[in-house]
Scaffold this motif. Structure first.
Motif, mmCIF file in Angstrom:
data_model
loop_
_atom_site.group_PDB
_atom_site.id
_atom_site.type_symbol
_atom_site.label_atom_id
_atom_site.label_comp_id
_atom_site.label_asym_id
_atom_site.label_seq_id
_atom_site.Cartn_x
_atom_site.Cartn_y
_atom_site.Cartn_z
ATOM 1 N N THR A 3 13.566 9.956 -11.847
ATOM 2 C CA THR A 3 13.867 8.652 -12.416
ATOM 3 C C THR A 3 14.698 8.795 -13.672
ATOM 4 O OG1 THR A 3 11.739 7.869 -11.588
ATOM 5 C CG2 THR A 3 12.858 6.484 -13.185
ATOM 6 N N LEU A 4 14.320 9.756 -14.522
ATOM 7 C CA LEU A 4 15.085 10.004 -15.744
ATOM 8 C C LEU A 4 16.498 10.471 -15.422
ATOM 9 C CD1 LEU A 4 12.551 11.746 -18.156
ATOM 10 C CD2 LEU A 4 13.674 9.540 -18.477
ATOM 11 N N GLN A 321 11.798 -0.736 -13.269
ATOM 12 C CA GLN A 321 10.702 0.194 -13.531
ATOM 13 C C GLN A 321 9.404 -0.492 -13.937
ATOM 14 O OE1 GLN A 321 10.532 3.543 -13.034
ATOM 15 N NE2 GLN A 321 12.480 3.186 -12.009
ATOM 16 N N ASN A 326 3.786 4.241 -14.134
ATOM 17 C CA ASN A 326 4.063 5.136 -15.267
ATOM 18 C C ASN A 326 5.222 4.647 -16.128
ATOM 19 O OD1 ASN A 326 6.097 5.552 -13.408
ATOM 20 N ND2 ASN A 326 6.289 7.743 -13.873
ATOM 21 N N SER A 327 5.526 3.347 -16.063
ATOM 22 C CA SER A 327 6.713 2.828 -16.745
ATOM 23 C C SER A 327 6.627 3.023 -18.257
ATOM 24 C CB SER A 327 6.909 1.343 -16.421
ATOM 25 O OG SER A 327 5.775 0.590 -16.834
ATOM 26 N N ASP A 329 5.040 5.353 -19.978
ATOM 27 C CA ASP A 329 5.282 6.764 -20.314
ATOM 28 C C ASP A 329 6.777 7.074 -20.283
ATOM 29 O OD1 ASP A 329 2.571 7.168 -20.544
ATOM 30 O OD2 ASP A 329 2.334 7.815 -18.468
ATOM 31 N N LEU A 330 7.451 6.495 -19.304
ATOM 32 C CA LEU A 330 8.893 6.697 -19.175
ATOM 33 C C LEU A 330 9.629 6.106 -20.375
ATOM 34 C CD1 LEU A 330 11.248 7.639 -17.328
ATOM 35 C CD2 LEU A 330 11.255 5.340 -16.369
ATOM 36 N N VAL A 334 12.091 8.272 -22.955
ATOM 37 C CA VAL A 334 13.504 7.911 -23.079
ATOM 38 C C VAL A 334 13.863 7.620 -24.541
ATOM 39 C CG1 VAL A 334 15.252 6.195 -22.470
ATOM 40 C CG2 VAL A 334 13.725 7.082 -20.711
#
Length: 528
Positions: A3-4, A321, A326-327, A329-330, A334
């Protein structure tokens, strides 16, 4: 991590587009600062300061509203068509009103402004804002390449016509002698109309860009849905307030400089031609100060490039997202890397500032002391834009408006109070005070309504460490080197290396771990 990587790849592509476009556009700055006087460039700056302010009225938050409801409604086509028609009708109506009021507006804006300037600005606003939804449609459907090509084409066309009107036409008139060829170009170009041709070039490029978007417009089924429009308007109207406040923070300082800068020549006791001459000289002085400040403000474009390219990719990305577990945490991860990158840009520009300033004409470099302040201000703007995602996600858009209004109040108070004494330095400090306050308040509000466990210590470290290294650079320059030279640049390069090494030591990025694992596997295989 996939995703990243996706966010990073889209950011790079949008960033390349935005960077390429802005770089090409930025090349006009050294061009303008060499062919225009300080006051003429000040007039251009005043006219273009209107566009962001009026764009807020023209778009009234519909772009963000589209992203929100396109991910919420089952039929995103109806959302796109309703938003597009809304912007189409309102853009035409608003531009017609501006054209009808152009004589009054021209006198209100600036004594050098003319009716045709205002009409051209109205056309730019109409063309650009009709194109907003088609571009948002491309971003929503993850077509960054098409987005990139069109945005870059728009800038290239703009630059082409700038050079056509300001270089090619004067050259031909001076060297073509007489005859029909000379008469054709004489009807197109009139000497002393440089400001007009800068704005006209933008009109032409915006119109051609809109024509290029016809394939996207045809894909948007032109169906009006009143229920969806009402929902979009209800969600988006607070963004109008937020946008106004944002524009006050970003561009209104030019207007305030014109209003609050003290006169260079006293008009007391003057009348007739003497009074007119004094007023004209004072106006020229103020426009010159605005021109110098605006030119040095352009140096912060390196920070703006990173922020804007990230925003293009991140806004639709974050809306998608939100559905993932886990949005949060993302979001935290970022922001950490975002802080490192913006800190590195801040440091990189300032460590080589004399080289960067050569972009500007010699008469426009005297405001270089505002550059560190404005770079840091734009860094905090990037943090605010990132941290403000929570109110868009939770439908608490009014809170974002309140934060931006607070920033606008800070901007207005500091500028009104200190511009008469400190000039454009007050405008720069006002920008920093506003954006830093907005970022801090947005963080604490976000923790209340949408708590995310951000690594605050590391984020703060990357920002403050970049500032400390810049201060070390300045102290070394003043105490040891005395002037910019090979020794100073070598020392500054070492400081940049220290910043990068600190990041690698702290984060130990995944790619380094993977590289070390690959080496271990290869060494095991060799032994076998």
């Amino acid at each position: 991590m996939s995703t990243l990587r996706k966010l990073a790849s889209q950011t790079v592509l949008y960033g390349f587009t935005y960077f390429a476009g802005r770089l090409l556009s930025f090349l006009l700055t050294p061009f303008y600062t060499r062919i225009f006087s300080q006051s003429e460039y000040g007039t251009i700056s005043i006219m273009y300061a209107l566009i962001p302010f009026l764009t807020v009225v023209y778009t009234y938050g519909m772009e963000t509203g589209y992203f929100y409801f396109a991910n919420k409604e089952k039929d995103d086509g109806k959302v796109a068509s309703t938003g597009f028609l809304s912007l189409l009708y309102s853009s035409i109506l608003l531009s017609v009103l501006i054209m009808l009021c152009s004589p009054w507006l021209a006198g209100l804006i600036d004594t050098r402004a003319r009716t045709d300037y205002v009409i051209y600005i109205a056309l730019i606003l109409a063309f650009d804002n009709i194109a907003v939804l088609p571009f948002a449609y491309l971003r929503k459907h993850e077509r960054p390449m098409r987005f990139a090509i069109l945005k870059t084409l728009n800038i290239i066309i703009n630059i082409f016509f700038n050079f056509f009107f300001l270089v090619f036409c004067p050259y031909l008139l001076n060297h073509s002698g007489s005859g029909i060829f000379h008469d054709i170009f004489a009807s197109i170009y009139h000497k002393g109309e440089g400001v007009k041709y800068v704005i006209l070039s933008n009109v032409i490029s915006s119109f051609i860009l809109l024509l290029c978007l016809i394939p996207e417009i045809r894909k948007i089924k032109l169906v009006w849905n009143r229920e969806i429009w009402t929902k979009m308007l209800t969600y988006s109207w607070p963004l109008l307030i937020l946008g106004f406040a944002g524009v006050i923070n970003e561009t209104f300082d030019r207007t305030l400089l014109k209003l609050r800068l003290p006169n260079l020549y006293s008009t007391a006791g003057l009348a007739g031609e003497a009074l007119k001459k004094a007023v004209a000289l004072n106006n020229k002085f103020k426009l010159s100060q605005i021109g110098i400040y605006s030119a040095c403000y352009k140096i912060s474009i390196f920070m703006t490039l990173a922020i804007q390219s990230f925003r293009y990719a991140a806004e639709p990305f974050f809306f998608r997202q939100m559905k993932e577990s886990n949005s949060k945490d993302l979001f935290a991860v970022v922001l950490k890397y975002f802080s490192f990158v913006t800190g590195f840009i801040f440091l990189g520009v300032l460590l080589y500032l004399p080289i960067v300033l050569k972009i500007l004409g010699k008469d426009f470099r005297s405001a270089e002391e505002v550059v560190p302040i404005l770079l840091l201000a734009n860094l905090f703007l990037g943090l605010f834009l990132y941290l403000s995602q929570w109110y868009k996600q939770t439908e608490k858009v009014l809170y974002g408006a309140y934060v931006s209004i607070g920033g606008a109040v800070i901007t207005l108070i500091i500028n009104f109070a200190f511009i008469p004494t400190y000039g454009y330095m007050a405008a720069a400090w006002a920008t920093l005070a506003a954006y830093s306050s907005m970022a801090i308040v947005s963080y604490f509000l976000g923790q209340k309504f949408f708590p995310v466990d951000y690594p605050i210590v590391r984020i703060g470290f990357y920002i403050w460490f970049s500032i400390v290294l810049y201060v070390v650079s300045r102290l070394a320059l003043e105490s040891f080197f005395g002037e910019w030279g090979v020794g100073a640049y070598f020392f500054n390069t070492l400081l940049g290396g220290v910043y990068l090494l600190a990041f690698l030591y702290i984060e130990q990025p995944a790619f380094l771990l993977k590289y070390s694992m690959v080496n271990k596997v290869l060494s095991v295989r060799r032994r076998k």
